[in-house]
Structure formats: structure tokens, C-alpha cells
Design an enzyme around this catalytic site. Structure first.
Site, PDB file in Angstrom:
ATOM      1  N   PHE A   1     -81.393  18.365 -37.875  1.00  0.00           N
ATOM      2  CA  PHE A   1     -81.576  16.849 -38.344  1.00  0.00           C
ATOM      3  C   PHE A   1     -82.170  16.435 -37.119  1.00  0.00           C
ATOM      4  O   PHE A   1     -81.793  16.480 -36.004  1.00  0.00           O
ATOM      5  CB  PHE A   1     -79.718  16.444 -38.517  1.00  0.00           C
ATOM      6  CG  PHE A   1     -80.233  14.877 -38.521  1.00  0.00           C
ATOM      7  CD1 PHE A   1     -79.603  14.536 -39.965  1.00  0.00           C
ATOM      8  CD2 PHE A   1     -80.134  14.153 -37.463  1.00  0.00           C
ATOM      9  CE1 PHE A   1     -79.810  12.882 -40.052  1.00  0.00           C
ATOM     10  CE2 PHE A   1     -80.235  12.672 -37.482  1.00  0.00           C
ATOM     11  CZ  PHE A   1     -80.122  12.139 -38.909  1.00  0.00           C
ATOM     12  N   GLU A   2     -83.310  15.598 -37.471  1.00  0.00           N
ATOM     13  CA  GLU A   2     -83.783  14.908 -36.379  1.00  0.00           C
ATOM     14  C   GLU A   2     -84.617  13.663 -37.227  1.00  0.00           C
ATOM     15  O   GLU A   2     -84.834  13.701 -38.219  1.00  0.00           O
ATOM     16  CB  GLU A   2     -85.003  15.272 -35.799  1.00  0.00           C
ATOM     17  CG  GLU A   2     -84.732  16.461 -34.887  1.00  0.00           C
ATOM     18  CD  GLU A   2     -85.856  17.056 -34.053  1.00  0.00           C
ATOM     19  OE1 GLU A   2     -87.070  17.185 -34.706  1.00  0.00           O
ATOM     20  OE2 GLU A   2     -85.818  17.480 -32.868  1.00  0.00           O
ATOM     21  N   ILE A   3     -84.260  12.388 -36.706  1.00  0.00           N
ATOM     22  CA  ILE A   3     -85.075  11.330 -36.995  1.00  0.00           C
ATOM     23  C   ILE A   3     -85.844  10.840 -35.434  1.00  0.00           C
ATOM     24  O   ILE A   3     -85.051  10.511 -34.713  1.00  0.00           O
ATOM     25  CB  ILE A   3     -84.292   9.991 -37.343  1.00  0.00           C
ATOM     26  CG1 ILE A   3     -83.470  10.370 -38.567  1.00  0.00           C
ATOM     27  CG2 ILE A   3     -85.147   8.828 -37.917  1.00  0.00           C
ATOM     28  CD1 ILE A   3     -82.705   9.614 -39.623  1.00  0.00           C
TER      29      ILE A   3
ATOM     30  N   TYR B   1     -85.811   8.875 -30.689  1.00  0.00           N
ATOM     31  CA  TYR B   1     -85.145  10.065 -31.176  1.00  0.00           C
ATOM     32  C   TYR B   1     -83.737   9.983 -31.738  1.00  0.00           C
ATOM     33  O   TYR B   1     -82.923   9.467 -30.753  1.00  0.00           O
ATOM     34  CB  TYR B   1     -85.361  11.298 -30.005  1.00  0.00           C
ATOM     35  CG  TYR B   1     -84.876  12.759 -30.265  1.00  0.00           C
ATOM     36  CD1 TYR B   1     -85.945  13.573 -30.872  1.00  0.00           C
ATOM     37  CD2 TYR B   1     -83.396  13.132 -30.311  1.00  0.00           C
ATOM     38  CE1 TYR B   1     -85.563  14.809 -31.344  1.00  0.00           C
ATOM     39  CE2 TYR B   1     -83.165  14.376 -30.802  1.00  0.00           C
ATOM     40  CZ  TYR B   1     -84.176  15.236 -31.090  1.00  0.00           C
ATOM     41  OH  TYR B   1     -83.657  16.536 -31.780  1.00  0.00           O
TER      42      TYR B   1
END
Ligand code: GDP
Ligand code: MN
Length: 348
Positions: free
Chosen positions: A235-237, A178
Site C-alpha cells: 500500500f502506498e499513496i 508519502y
């Protein structure tokens, strides 16, 4: 080909552009955007920046999801901008509606009360469906099943620095699950019972709690109460297989049964963050200092002048939110025992 359709083969890199570096190995990853047709021009701006700063060299796919069919204009504009393959999915009704155990009168009363208290989106039904969808369903949409990694992009966000190193590959190579750029405190009125519910779930499923977890980011008293810190999920990767794991699905189902998506106004940001803090090892959570980002009203501009110049950043460092009072990022560094980036004291 109306829905769930792909558009065009991935184009070849134009002459003169560098090929994907770091061994040229691409990861099985996609961008993902939940949007309405009315978001066309705001998502166009986001895509243009992602492409200019990163994806024109990598050509990752982009999945667009919507509770209604995307119109031709949305598909035409976004397909023209994305350098990878674009895919358009409609969300199944059962993932965007009230579960049958929800008491409609009770939910309506809550919306009225929250509206009177002027709680942001407090009176909105669609916002609640959105938060529930991002909490528990986007990663199991049929179009997402082809991928291991996702990068969430919202309409109207900005990217201010070159992204030369593939963040997906960075995550995969370094055992990350995450990734975030901005963290902050949640409005307590939107989640009065979220912590209690999550904690009860974890108490009942101790096997899901990671040994070397980051609960210290979420709680100042060893897990008793929630300090409201969360990663800002616009925003997330992240790793899709983690979200699709039995542990995460059981967690989401427990929250969903409790009804707080409708009886309160639980956001997907605290829902994801509490899961990450409890179920992941602390070194599986990554802060991307090198990805400069804005979603109104907050900016992450990388700490460290050399880094900003090397990455050709165009953000004003004094706009950086990381070390300001309402950010939780300083707490994140302390909680996971990481050294803050060089130069952070001068940028406070
Ligand atoms: P905020 O960032 O919390 O103010 O919420 P946004 O309005 O940005 O919504 C979050 C994300 O969900 C964005 O990507 C929106 O485009 C999307 N979204 C919000 N509401 C809806 C909706 O009713 N339908 C669809 N398809 N997308 C939505
Ligand atoms: Mn938003």
C-alpha cells in the site's frame, strides 16, 4: 491498441451518488497495479473494494503494468470494474532484466544460498526484478508520466472502511509526499548491506538529506545502524514527482550499481522507506489511520471506535496490527513527534 491502450471515457456518476466532495476538485492521480495475467481474479477483488469504498465517487484512472502483455480477459474484467479510465502497459525489457554490471555467477550463487537458508523468495529471479522495478522504474513508465500522484494496489488486498475524503487531495493540500497504513520490521537477511549503501550515498550527497527528516524512524542510534523499520509498500499513496526527482533517481542508481537487488534480495519497501526517511521532511510522511487495509498477513483497522463506526468499517479492531510488537507504527509516531490516535492504549 494491444498495449498501452486506454479503455472508454470516464463514465458520469450514476444518479443518486454524491459527486466528488471537498470542492469537487480532483487531483492529477492514478491507481497503479503491477500484476500478471494469473492475478486477474485477485486484482478484481481488490478493485471491487476500492471502488465500493472510494473510487465509485471519484473515478480516478487505473494503470496496470506487466512484464508481459495483458491478455484480453484481464483487460475486460478490470475495465468493467474500474469507474475511471483503465490503461495497460508493458514494461520495457531494460527495466525488467539484469543490468550488464551484474555478475551472473555471483547472483546465481546467492539465490542458491538463500534458498538453502529458506529466505522468503530467496531463490526467485522474478521477485528480484519486481522489487527493482517497484524501487526504480514504475513511476517513469510512459503511462505514469501523465500523473502527479499514485496509489499502489496489489492483488488480493482488502479495504474495510469508507474513504469519504479523497486521500490524493488530502496529500496535495497538506504538503504530503508519502503515505502508508502498515509498517513493520524487515527480514535482515534480505538486506545485509542496504543501510551501508544508502548511508554512503547520503554521506556523499548531503544536499539530498532533508533538514527535518524522519531518520529516527529508521535508526535508533542517530543513523549508525538500521533498525529494519519500513513502510509496507504494497500500500502506498505517494507523489510521483518526488520519485522522479534527481535526488531519488541518483539514490536508486547508486543502489542499483551496488548490485544488492541481485546479490542480496533488497525489497522495494525498505528502499522506498529509507529514501522517505532521509530525503523527506518528517511532516511530508503521512500515516492513514482512516484507511483500513489488509494484505496477508497484516491488517490495519483504524484506532478509535467513533471513527470506525462513522466510516462503516467491517474490520475487527482486535486484528489491528499498529500497536503490536512487530509493527513499527508506534516508533513512527515517536520519531516524528506525533500524538498517537485516541484510544490506542486500549487497543494494544
Ligand atoms: P509479496 O507481497 O511480497 O508477497 O509479493 P507479490 O507476489 O504480491 O508481488 C508484489 C506485486 O508485484 C504484486 O502486485 C504482484 O502482482 C506483482 N508481481 C510479482 N511478481 C511479478 C511478475 O513476475 N510479473 C508481474 N507482472 N508482476 C509481478
Ligand atoms: Mn503482495
Amino acid at each position: 491498441l494491444q498495449n498501452n491502450a486506454s479503455h472508454g471515457p470516464p463514465p458520469k456518476p450514476a444518479a443518486g451518488l454524491p459527486l466528488p466532495q471537498a470542492g469537487g476538485q480532483k487531483v492529477n492521480a492514478t491507481f497503479v497495479t503491477l500484476a500478471r495475467n494469473s492475478d486477474t481474479w485477485d486484482i478484481a477483488r481488490s478493485i471491487r473494494q476500492v471502488e465500493d469504498r472510494f473510487n465509485r465517487k471519484f473515478h480516478y484512472d487505473w494503470v496496470f503494468l506487466n512484464d508481459e502483455p495483458f491478455d484480453e480477459n484481464f483487460k475486460k474484467v478490470t475495465t468493467a470494474l474500474v469507474s475511471g479510465t483503465t490503461k495497460y502497459g508493458v514494461i520495457p525489457k531494460e527495466h525488467w532484466s539484469f543490468p550488464d554490471w551484474i555478475d551472473q555467477n555471483k547472483a546465481a550463487k546467492v539465490r542458491e544460498e538463500m534458498s538453502e537458508k529458506k529466505i522468503i523468495y530467496g531463490d526467485s529471479i522474478s521477485y528480484r526484478h519486481m522489487c527493482r522495478y517497484e524501487s526504480g522504474f514504475f513511476f517513469r513508465h510512459q503511462l505514469m508520466l501523465d500523473y502527479d500522484w499514485y496509489w499502489r494496489v496489489e492483488p488480493g488486498v482488502e479495504f474495510f472502511c469508507d474513504i469519504n475524503e479523497d486521500p490524493f487531495k488530502f496529500m496535495a493540500d497538506n504538503g504530503k509526499k508519502y503515505g502508508f497504513t502498515i509498517s513493520l520490521y524487515e527480514y535482515g537477511d534480505t538486506i545485509p548491506t542496504l543501510w551501508k549503501t544508502a548511508k554512503k550515498f547520503m554521506d556523499e550527497h548531503p544536499q539530498y538529506v532533508a533538514e527535518d527528516n524522519a531518520i529516527a524512524f529508521l535508526s535508533d542510534d542517530g543513523g549508525d545502524t538500521y533498525n529494519l523499520c519500513h513502510f509496507w509498500s504494497n500500500f502506498e499513496i505517494g507523489n510521483l514527482n518526488w520519485l522522479r526527482s534527481q535526488a531519488y533517481i541518483d539514490y536508486f542508481n547508486a543502489l542499483d550499481k551496488d548490485g544488492g537487488f541481485f546479490y542480496e534480495r533488497w525489497g522495494d519497501a525498505p528502499v522506498h522507506s529509507i529514501a522517505a526517511g532521509m530525503m523527506l521532511k518528517k511532516d511530508e510522511i503521512h500515516f492513514f489511520n482512516n484507511i483500513a487495509y489488509n494484505h496477508v498477513p497484516f491488517t490495519h483497522c483504524p484506532t478509535g471506535e467513533k471513527l470506525r463506526l462513522d466510516l462503516k468499517c467491517h474490520c475487527n479492531p482486535s486484528d489491528n496490527f499498529d500497536w503490536k510488537g512487530y509493527s513499527c507504527t508506534s516508533r513512527f509516531f515517536d520519531a516524528v513527534g506525533m500524538k498517537k490516535p485516541d484510544g490506542y492504549e486500549e487497543e494494544q
